[in-house]
Design a protein around this motif. Structure first.
Motif, PDB file in Angstrom:
ATOM      1  N   GLU A  85      48.428 -27.006  21.661  1.00  0.00           N
ATOM      2  CA  GLU A  85      48.161 -28.213  20.918  1.00  0.00           C
ATOM      3  C   GLU A  85      48.457 -28.196  19.697  1.00  0.00           C
ATOM      4  OE1 GLU A  85      46.860 -32.227  20.767  1.00  0.00           O
ATOM      5  OE2 GLU A  85      47.154 -30.961  22.461  1.00  0.00           O
ATOM      6  N   LYS A  88      52.320 -28.275  19.259  1.00  0.00           N
ATOM      7  CA  LYS A  88      52.563 -30.040  19.352  1.00  0.00           C
ATOM      8  C   LYS A  88      52.250 -30.723  18.127  1.00  0.00           C
ATOM      9  CE  LYS A  88      51.820 -33.902  22.335  1.00  0.00           C
ATOM     10  NZ  LYS A  88      51.085 -34.292  23.691  1.00  0.00           N
ATOM     11  N   GLN A  89      50.985 -30.461  17.715  1.00  0.00           N
ATOM     12  CA  GLN A  89      50.876 -31.228  16.345  1.00  0.00           C
ATOM     13  C   GLN A  89      51.940 -31.069  15.220  1.00  0.00           C
ATOM     14  OE1 GLN A  89      46.755 -30.652  15.650  1.00  0.00           O
ATOM     15  NE2 GLN A  89      46.144 -31.764  17.411  1.00  0.00           N
ATOM     16  N   ARG A  91      55.112 -29.598  15.427  1.00  0.00           N
ATOM     17  CA  ARG A  91      56.169 -30.210  15.854  1.00  0.00           C
ATOM     18  C   ARG A  91      56.287 -31.976  15.840  1.00  0.00           C
ATOM     19  NH1 ARG A  91      56.052 -27.218  20.595  1.00  0.00           N
ATOM     20  NH2 ARG A  91      55.501 -29.018  21.904  1.00  0.00           N
ATOM     21  N   GLU A  92      55.227 -32.538  15.926  1.00  0.00           N
ATOM     22  CA  GLU A  92      55.002 -33.979  15.847  1.00  0.00           C
ATOM     23  C   GLU A  92      54.892 -34.414  14.243  1.00  0.00           C
ATOM     24  OE1 GLU A  92      51.476 -35.501  17.989  1.00  0.00           O
ATOM     25  OE2 GLU A  92      52.668 -35.352  19.863  1.00  0.00           O
ATOM     26  N   ALA A  95      58.539 -33.939  13.075  1.00  0.00           N
ATOM     27  CA  ALA A  95      59.316 -34.995  13.457  1.00  0.00           C
ATOM     28  C   ALA A  95      59.138 -36.255  12.647  1.00  0.00           C
ATOM     29  CB  ALA A  95      59.332 -35.200  14.905  1.00  0.00           C
ATOM     30  N   ALA A  96      57.844 -36.594  12.319  1.00  0.00           N
ATOM     31  CA  ALA A  96      57.255 -37.850  11.706  1.00  0.00           C
ATOM     32  C   ALA A  96      57.980 -37.718  10.180  1.00  0.00           C
ATOM     33  CB  ALA A  96      55.939 -37.932  11.687  1.00  0.00           C
ATOM     34  N   GLU A  99      61.755 -38.369  10.404  1.00  0.00           N
ATOM     35  CA  GLU A  99      61.795 -39.975  10.467  1.00  0.00           C
ATOM     36  C   GLU A  99      61.512 -40.793   9.159  1.00  0.00           C
ATOM     37  OE1 GLU A  99      62.712 -43.382  12.458  1.00  0.00           O
ATOM     38  OE2 GLU A  99      63.183 -41.308  12.684  1.00  0.00           O
ATOM     39  N   ASP A 118      54.221 -44.010  16.979  1.00  0.00           N
ATOM     40  CA  ASP A 118      54.682 -42.674  16.655  1.00  0.00           C
ATOM     41  C   ASP A 118      54.746 -42.036  18.022  1.00  0.00           C
ATOM     42  OD1 ASP A 118      55.068 -43.630  14.219  1.00  0.00           O
ATOM     43  OD2 ASP A 118      53.322 -42.565  13.604  1.00  0.00           O
ATOM     44  N   SER A 119      53.580 -41.738  18.960  1.00  0.00           N
ATOM     45  CA  SER A 119      53.571 -41.176  19.958  1.00  0.00           C
ATOM     46  C   SER A 119      54.534 -41.719  21.303  1.00  0.00           C
ATOM     47  CB  SER A 119      52.052 -40.903  20.485  1.00  0.00           C
ATOM     48  OG  SER A 119      51.604 -42.054  20.785  1.00  0.00           O
ATOM     49  N   THR A 123      61.470 -38.593  20.302  1.00  0.00           N
ATOM     50  CA  THR A 123      62.157 -37.789  19.322  1.00  0.00           C
ATOM     51  C   THR A 123      62.685 -38.988  18.534  1.00  0.00           C
ATOM     52  OG1 THR A 123      62.542 -35.979  20.807  1.00  0.00           O
ATOM     53  CG2 THR A 123      63.891 -36.138  18.712  1.00  0.00           C
TER      54      THR A 123
END
Length: 366
Positions: A85, A88-89, A91-92, A95-96, A99, A118-119, A123
């Motif tokens: 988790e 994952k957070q 990486r998100e 990515a955000a 972006e 966002d979710s 990608t």
């Protein structure tokens, strides 16, 4: 008083009186069966109780070990889930951030923090994938014959799907023939199937030769299939009819590796020369010569000694020349795939002499 009574009196005086211990010992010498059985049952029950207690103790120890192992596994799973988790957070978040940086560089409006899109967007788009309008993407997808929207698909997903369609349209697709054996080679018409007597040396000539060979065998397989389909129903259902059809299907399947070699251009030169000789003789309706070429290709001219292979202790001259030529090699012994497509070539020759009989009857194979 007579003598007998006197002797009995004296004997009784001489005997000692019986004690109580002797009486008790004689009484304990014999036991009742019920007492013996009761004692045995008591000992058995005591032994069973002892064994039951030991089993319960072992089960209790095993249960404790299993509970401890389950707790350790649960802790490991919790730790793994927590790390996944966190990753994952992370990486998100990265990515955000990318972006936001991309949108800032392109002058696009910022995406609000915590937006549910966002979710769902997945990608972020790359730098070379500029955003398209919603209506524009839908119109282009409909023009391409694709569904405008898919279930659960976001705008970015539609843009990516459109990009993949455009990229796929620019990728050249290989043409595959619709013959008995699908191939990427461009088949030539029957007038251009005449193979040369010698192998071409240039690359283009060899490619055209492979196209000629593939076209010739495709024509034979087509004619073979048509000839079998024109038979009567009684002949088709007979044992010989089914066997003939199975032979055609087996030959077609066994020649697929040969067509692959034609496509890749990696057929051995020794085999290619013999195949060209066979096809050229068959095209000239000289089937005996084609059969001779097949025999040279399959079993070769190598010496197959039987019995005594060496007479004397001296090496004879020219004996080493038996295995120097490629034409003396038995290609049918190379591997199973080669053996199968060589046998299929022989079956094609057998059908060809029936479909296109020779002018000279001496050229009929036996």
């Amino acid at each position: 008083m007579d003598f007998a009574s006197l002797m009995a009196k004296e004997i009784s005086k001489a005997k000692p009186p019986e004690s109580s211990t002797t009486t008790s010992a004689s009484s304990k010498q014999y036991m009742k069966r019920a007492d013996v059985e009761a004692a045995r049952l008591a000992a058995y029950n005591a032994e069973q109780e002892k064994l039951q207690k030991e089993r319960e103790q072992r089960a209790e120890r095993k249960r404790k070990l299993e509970e401890e192992e389950a707790e350790r596994n649960q802790e490991r799973e919790e730790k793994r889930r927590r790390l996944a988790e966190e990753s994952k957070q992370k990486r998100e978040a990265e990515a955000a951030a990318k972006e936001r940086e991309r949108r800032r560089r392109l002058g696009l409006p910022e995406i609000p923090e915590g937006s549910p899109s966002d979710s769902k967007e997945g990608t972020p788009l790359g730098d070379n994938e500029a955003d398209l309008g919603e209506d524009e993407v839908i119109d282009k997808l409909r023009a391409a014959g694709e569904p405008a929207k898919l279930f659960g698909e976001s705008h970015k997903g539609r843009v990516r799907r459109y990009r993949r369609l455009v990229q796929r349209s620019f990728t050249p697709q290989q043409h595959i023939s619709d013959g008995p054996i699908p191939t990427t080679l461009v088949l030539v018409p029957e007038a251009e199937m005449k193979v040369p007597s010698k192998l071409p040396t240039d690359e283009e000539g060899r490619k055209f030769l492979f196209r000629q060979l593939a076209s010739y065998f495709t024509m034979i397989l087509k004619e073979w299939e048509i000839a079998l389909s024109k038979r009567d129903a009684a002949v088709k259902d007979s044992y010989q009819g089914k066997q003939a059809y199975n032979a055609m299907v087996q030959s077609r399947e066994n020649m697929r590796p040969l067509f692959k070699k034609f496509e890749n251009g990696d057929l051995e030169t020794s085999i290619l020369e013999s195949v060209v000789e066979i096809v050229r003789s068959a095209q000239n309706r000289r089937y005996v010569d084609a059969n001779d070429g097949y025999l040279r290709l399959s079993i070769g001219k190598a010496a197959w000694p039987i019995g005594v292979t060496m007479v004397g202790i001296h090496e004879r001259s020219a004996r080493e020349k038996l295995h120097q030529s490629d034409k003396s090699q038995a290609h049918i012994m190379s591997d199973e795939i080669t053996r199968k497509f060589l046998q299929s070539i022989k079956r094609c020759l057998t059908f060809a002499q029936v479909r296109w009989p020779p002018d000279d009857q001496l050229q009929l194979m036996g």
